[in-house]
Design an enzyme around this catalytic site. Structure first.
Site, PDB file in Angstrom:
ATOM      1  N   SER A  67      11.179  -6.789   3.802  1.00 59.23           N
ATOM      2  CA  SER A  67      10.820  -5.630   4.049  1.00 59.23           C
ATOM      3  C   SER A  67       9.488  -5.430   4.721  1.00 59.23           C
ATOM      4  O   SER A  67       9.375  -5.941   5.899  1.00 59.23           O
ATOM      5  CB  SER A  67      10.789  -4.870   2.587  1.00 59.23           C
ATOM      6  OG  SER A  67      10.389  -3.710   2.623  1.00 59.23           O
ATOM      7  N   ASP A 286      12.590  -3.357   6.999  1.00 60.09           N
ATOM      8  CA  ASP A 286      14.104  -3.392   6.864  1.00 60.09           C
ATOM      9  C   ASP A 286      14.646  -2.154   6.920  1.00 60.09           C
ATOM     10  O   ASP A 286      15.573  -1.757   6.393  1.00 60.09           O
ATOM     11  CB  ASP A 286      14.385  -4.213   5.591  1.00 60.09           C
ATOM     12  CG  ASP A 286      13.696  -3.664   4.411  1.00 60.09           C
ATOM     13  OD1 ASP A 286      12.690  -2.835   4.534  1.00 60.09           O
ATOM     14  OD2 ASP A 286      14.225  -3.942   3.212  1.00 60.09           O
ATOM     15  N   GLU A 388       9.960   7.360  -3.934  1.00 62.14           N
ATOM     16  CA  GLU A 388       8.683   6.718  -4.261  1.00 62.14           C
ATOM     17  C   GLU A 388       7.721   7.315  -2.994  1.00 62.14           C
ATOM     18  O   GLU A 388       8.108   7.630  -1.992  1.00 62.14           O
ATOM     19  CB  GLU A 388       8.867   5.285  -3.977  1.00 62.14           C
ATOM     20  CG  GLU A 388       9.665   4.517  -4.996  1.00 62.14           C
ATOM     21  CD  GLU A 388       9.460   3.090  -5.029  1.00 62.14           C
ATOM     22  OE1 GLU A 388       9.175   2.417  -6.081  1.00 62.14           O
ATOM     23  OE2 GLU A 388       9.500   2.330  -3.864  1.00 62.14           O
ATOM     24  N   ASN A 390       5.891   6.005  -1.396  1.00 61.96           N
ATOM     25  CA  ASN A 390       5.755   5.432   0.128  1.00 61.96           C
ATOM     26  C   ASN A 390       6.829   5.462   0.767  1.00 61.96           C
ATOM     27  O   ASN A 390       7.147   4.706   1.938  1.00 61.96           O
ATOM     28  CB  ASN A 390       5.888   3.822  -0.186  1.00 61.96           C
ATOM     29  CG  ASN A 390       6.897   3.485  -1.234  1.00 61.96           C
ATOM     30  OD1 ASN A 390       7.977   3.614  -1.031  1.00 61.96           O
ATOM     31  ND2 ASN A 390       6.700   2.359  -2.094  1.00 61.96           N
ATOM     32  N   ARG A 531      -1.472  -1.361 -12.002  1.00 62.87           N
ATOM     33  CA  ARG A 531      -0.218  -2.131 -12.590  1.00 62.87           C
ATOM     34  C   ARG A 531      -0.165  -3.479 -11.741  1.00 62.87           C
ATOM     35  O   ARG A 531      -0.755  -3.638 -10.808  1.00 62.87           O
ATOM     36  CB  ARG A 531       1.023  -1.132 -12.324  1.00 62.87           C
ATOM     37  CG  ARG A 531       1.082  -0.756 -11.023  1.00 62.87           C
ATOM     38  CD  ARG A 531       2.328   0.093 -10.889  1.00 62.87           C
ATOM     39  NE  ARG A 531       3.551  -0.879 -10.643  1.00 62.87           N
ATOM     40  CZ  ARG A 531       3.958  -1.317  -9.458  1.00 62.87           C
ATOM     41  NH1 ARG A 531       3.251  -1.347  -8.402  1.00 62.87           N
ATOM     42  NH2 ARG A 531       4.862  -2.307  -9.338  1.00 62.87           N
ATOM     43  N   PRO A 532       0.620  -4.308 -12.438  1.00 63.24           N
ATOM     44  CA  PRO A 532       0.636  -5.690 -11.848  1.00 63.24           C
ATOM     45  C   PRO A 532       1.827  -5.507 -10.541  1.00 63.24           C
ATOM     46  O   PRO A 532       2.669  -4.647 -10.991  1.00 63.24           O
ATOM     47  CB  PRO A 532       1.265  -6.619 -12.516  1.00 63.24           C
ATOM     48  CG  PRO A 532       1.673  -5.672 -13.995  1.00 63.24           C
ATOM     49  CD  PRO A 532       1.164  -4.339 -13.675  1.00 63.24           C
ATOM     50  N   THR A 535       5.842  -7.347  -5.954  1.00 62.29           N
ATOM     51  CA  THR A 535       6.196  -8.175  -4.885  1.00 62.29           C
ATOM     52  C   THR A 535       4.975  -8.816  -4.145  1.00 62.29           C
ATOM     53  O   THR A 535       5.202  -9.727  -3.273  1.00 62.29           O
ATOM     54  CB  THR A 535       6.564  -7.057  -3.861  1.00 62.29           C
ATOM     55  OG1 THR A 535       5.599  -6.054  -3.773  1.00 62.29           O
ATOM     56  CG2 THR A 535       7.887  -6.206  -4.226  1.00 62.29           C
TER      57      THR A 535
END
Ligand SMILES: CC(=O)N[C@H]1[C@@H](OP(=O)(O)O)O[C@H](CO)[C@@H](O)[C@@H]1O
Ligand SMILES: [Mg+2]
Length: 572
Positions: A67, A286, A388, A390, A531-532, A535
Site C-alpha cells: 500500500s 495501491d 477512515e 486517511n 494505539r499500536p 502495519t
C-alpha cells in the site's frame, strides 16, 4: 492430510524457510515487512488461500502490496469470497503459518487445521485463486512464491491477473463469486457506465451552469494513476490530469500519495504554484485510499479534504436521494420500509465531521482502526457508509435495499418516468454499481465525488467548508477542533499497549491513560489517543486541538509520555 499431500508441502517448503528472528503478524491489513523478509510468508499465504478456497468452495484473492509503505516494503493480503478482508477467524492460523520454522511442524500445523476446520482436502473439486500485485519490483518474485504455495495444495489453481489496484482484485473476486462479469475490462465498463448514468441524471436546470473544470490527480507513482488513465477515456467529458503515474521517474509513495498528503499536509512532488485553486486529489500506492486537497497560495502547504469530508459529501448526497424517495403519507401510506442509513468512522475521525453527520440526523458509530472492522459494521445497515480519515472507505448496499430500489424504479418508471423520485431511485442504483462493494476504492471514489460535485454544483472550496457552514444551522461546530496531527513513536514492544472503546482508551500499561488525560485537559478542545499500529512497528499518537500549534504541542507531550512508559529508557 494424506501422505502425498504432506510430502508435496514438505518438498516445496524446503525452498521457503522463514527468516530467523522475525515475527510476522497478519495485522491491520495483511502481512507487511521489508520485501526481502517475505518470500516464505507469501508462499505460506498461498497455501492458506488454497485451503480457504477449498473450504468456502469459492474463488479467493491474493494481493501482493504494501500500500502506502515505502517501495522496499511489500506485503500480502487475502480477499475472501465476498471480496472483503479475510475472515478474522482465520487470522490466528495465518499468524502461526507465517512463523512456524520447522518444515515438519509446518505440515503438522496445516494438517491439524485441516482436521479442525474439516477441510475436504482429499476431494478437491476446484480451488481457484486470483493473484494481483502492485507496481513494486519485489512483487514479481513474491508472486512466484505465492504460486508455489498454491500449487503445493493438490487441485488448487491460480490465475495471474497482473498488476492491479488492490480494490480491482477485491472487486474481481466478488464478481467471480457472484457469477458476474469479472475481468478488468468489466470493472472499467461498470464504473464508467455508472458514472455517466449519474451525470445524465443531473437535474436539467443545473446542467447548464456546469463548467466541467479539471481534477488533477497524484497517482503516488503507483498503479492507481495508470488505471485512472484507462478509466478516463471511458468517462465522457470528465477532465482528469494524471500526475505521478508509475511510468514517471518518481519513487512509489516517496513525497507523494494519499498517506503523505494526509499526514504531512504539504503538496506532493509534481504539484506547485500552477495548481493553486485547482481541485487536486491523491491516491495511495495501491489506490485504495483517496483524499482531495487544495494547494495553498504559498504553493507548499495544502488544505486537506480528507476521508471525513468525502464521507460527509457521500452521506449528504445519499440522504438527499433517500429523502426525495420517501413516500409522502398521502401518496402511498403503506410502504413500511425505510432504509436504515448508517455511518461508520474510527477514532481518527475529526470531531467536526462526526458532529456534522449527527446533525444530518444520521446514526454514527465508531470501530477500531482497519477496514475489516469498519466494513463489517457498515454491512449491518441497509446503506452503510464507512471511511477512515486517511481516505479509505466505501458505501455498502444491502440486498434488501437494492431490491427495494429496483421495485421503486419499476413502479416509478411506469407511473412517473423522469420525476425527481424516479431519478433518485436511479441515482442510488447507479451509486451502488459505481462504488466498490468489496473495499474502499480510490478510482470509484473519485468518480463518485466528481459526479456529486457536478450534481450539487459545488466547488472544492465549498465542499471543504461543509462543516464551517454549520453554525448558521444552529450547530456550534467551532466547539470542535479542526486541527489534528498523527505522529509515530518507536517503543520497545508496541503490543504492551492494550486499548478499549474503539481504541479511544488505553487500559494497559496502567497509569498512561490518566497521564494522557491530564495532558489533554491543558488544551482547548483537546482530544488525544494512542494505539499500536497494525502495519508498522510504532505507537501512533493522534492529537486534536483548537490551533495547529496547540495540536503539535499536545502530540509532542503525549509522545514524551509514551516514551516514558514504553520507550527504550523505560526498560532500563
Ligand atoms: C492512522 C492510519 O492511517 N492508520 C492506517 C494504517 O493502520 P495502522 O494500524 O495505523 O498502521 O494502515 C491501515 C491499512 O492501510 C489503515 O487501515 C489505517 O487506517
Ligand atoms: Mg492502500
Amino acid at each position: 492430510m494424506n501422505q502425498e499431500q504432506s510430502s508435496l508441502v514438505l518438498q516445496s517448503s524446503s525452498n521457503f524457510s522463514p527468516p530467523e528472528g522475525v515475527k510476522l503478524s497478519y495485522g491491520t491489513a495483511g502481512f507487511r515487512a521489508d520485501a526481502t523478509l517475505l518470500k516464505s510468508t507469501v508462499y505460506r499465504v498461498g497455501i492458506l488461500a488454497a485451503l480457504r478456497s477449498i473450504q468456502t468452495k469459492s474463488v479467493i484473492g491474493l494481493m501482493i502490496t504494501a500500500s502506502h509503505n515505502q517501495v522496499s516494503d511489500n506485503g500480502i493480503k487475502i480477499a475472501d469470497p465476498n471480496g472483503g478482508m479475510l475472515s478474522q477467524l482465520w487470522e490466528p492460523f495465518a499468524d502461526s503459518l507465517a512463523n512456524v520454522a520447522d518444515p515438519f511442524e509446518l505440515v503438522q500445523l496445516i494438517s491439524d487445521f485441516v482436521s479442525k476446520e474439516i477441510i475436504p482436502l482429499d476431494n478437491v473439486r476446484s480451488a481457484e485463486i486470483l493473484l494481483g500485485r502492485d507496481t513494486r519490483p519485489s512483487g514479481e518474485y513474491l508472486l512466484e512464491a505465492a504460486k508455489q504455495g498454491i500449487s503445493s495444495i493438490k487441485g488448487a489453481i491460480y490465475h495471474d491477473m497482473g498488476i492491479l489496484t488492490t480494490p480491482q482484485l477485491h472487486w474481481m473476486v466478488r464478481a467471480r463469486n457472484m457469477g458476474m462479469n469479472s475481468t478488468e475490462h468489466d470493472y472499467f465498463q461498470q464504473l464508467s457506465q455508472s458514472y455517466r448514468c449519474l451525470v445524465e441524471l443531473i437535474p436539467d436546470g443545473k446542467k447548464a451552469s456546469k463548467s466541467n473544470d479539471k481534477v488533477v490527480v497524484d497517482g503516488a507513482n503507483g498503479v492507481g494513476g495508470d488505471k485512472l488513465e484507462v478509466l478516463r477515456e471511458l468517462c465522457g467529458d470528465l477532465s482528469i490530469e494524471v500526475r505521478n503515474s508509475s511510468k514517471g521517474e518518481g519513487v512509489l509513495n516517496k513525497g507523494v500519495g494519499a498517506d503523505f498528503v494526509q499526514k504531512e499536509k504539504v503538496v506532493p512532488s509534481g504539484f506547485g504554484p500552477i495548481d493553486v485553486g485547482l481541485r487536486c486529489a491523491s491516491f495511495d500506492g495501491d489506490a485504495d485510499r483517496l483524499v482531495y486537497f487544495l494547494v495553498q497560495p504559498d504553493s507548499k502547504l495544502i488544505d486537506l479534504v480528507d476521508g471525513d469530508k468525502i464521507l460527509s459529501l457521500f452521506a449528504h448526497f445519499i440522504k438527499e436521494q433517500l429523502d426525495v424517495l420517501k413516500d409522502n403519507e398521502l401518496e402511498k401510506p403503506c410502504d413500511p420500509y425505510h432504509p436504515r442509513l448508517g455511518i461508520v468512522q474510527t477514532a481518527y475521525a475529526n470531531g467536526a465531521s462526526t458532529a456534522y453527520l449527527k446533525n444530518l440526523g444520521l446514526d454514527v458509530v465508531l470501530t477500531p482502526t482497519g477496514v475489516k472492522y469498519l466494513h463489517e459494521k457498515a454491512s449491518e445497515y441497509d446503506i452503510g457508509i464507512y471511511f477512515e480519515a486517511n481516505g479509505h472507505g466505501t458505501i455498502l448496499f444491502s440486498d434488501t435495499v437494492l431490491s427495494w430500489l429496483e421495485d421503486r424504479n419499476s413502479e416509478l418508471s411506469s407511473a412517473c418516468t423522469g420525476s425527481e423520485k424516479h431519478k433518485a431511485a436511479l441515482r442510488l442504483l447507479a451509486v451502488s454499481k459505481l462504488i466498490n462493494q468489496a473495499v474502499g476504492d480510490a478510482l470509484s471514489g473519485l468518480l463518485l465525488v466528481e459526479a456529486i460535485l457536478l450534481h450539487t454544483g459545488w466547488s472544492i472550496q465549498k465542499w471543504n467548508e461543509l462543516y464551517k457552514d454549520l453554525p448558521s444551522r444552529q450547530l456550534t461546530v467551532w466547539q470542535f477542533a479542526l486541527f489534528f496531527i498523527v505522529i509515530k513513536v518507536k517503543v520497545v514492544d508496541r503490543t504492551a499497549v492494550v486499548t478499549a472503546k474503539a481504541e479511544t482508551v488505553v487500559v494497559q500499561p496502567a497509569g498512561i491513560q490518566e497521564a494522557i488525560d491530564t495532558a489533554t485537559a491543558k488544551y482547548r478542545h483537546g482530544r488525544c489517543f494512542i494505539r499500536p499500529s497494525g502495519t508498522e512497528d510504532v505507537i501512533r499518537v493522534y492529537a486534536e486541538a483548537a490551533t495547529q500549534e496547540e495540536t503539535d504541542s499536545l502530540a509532542n507531550s503525549v509522545a514524551k509520555l509514551v516514551d516514558q512508559f514504553l520507550g527504550f529508557g523505560s526498560s532500563q
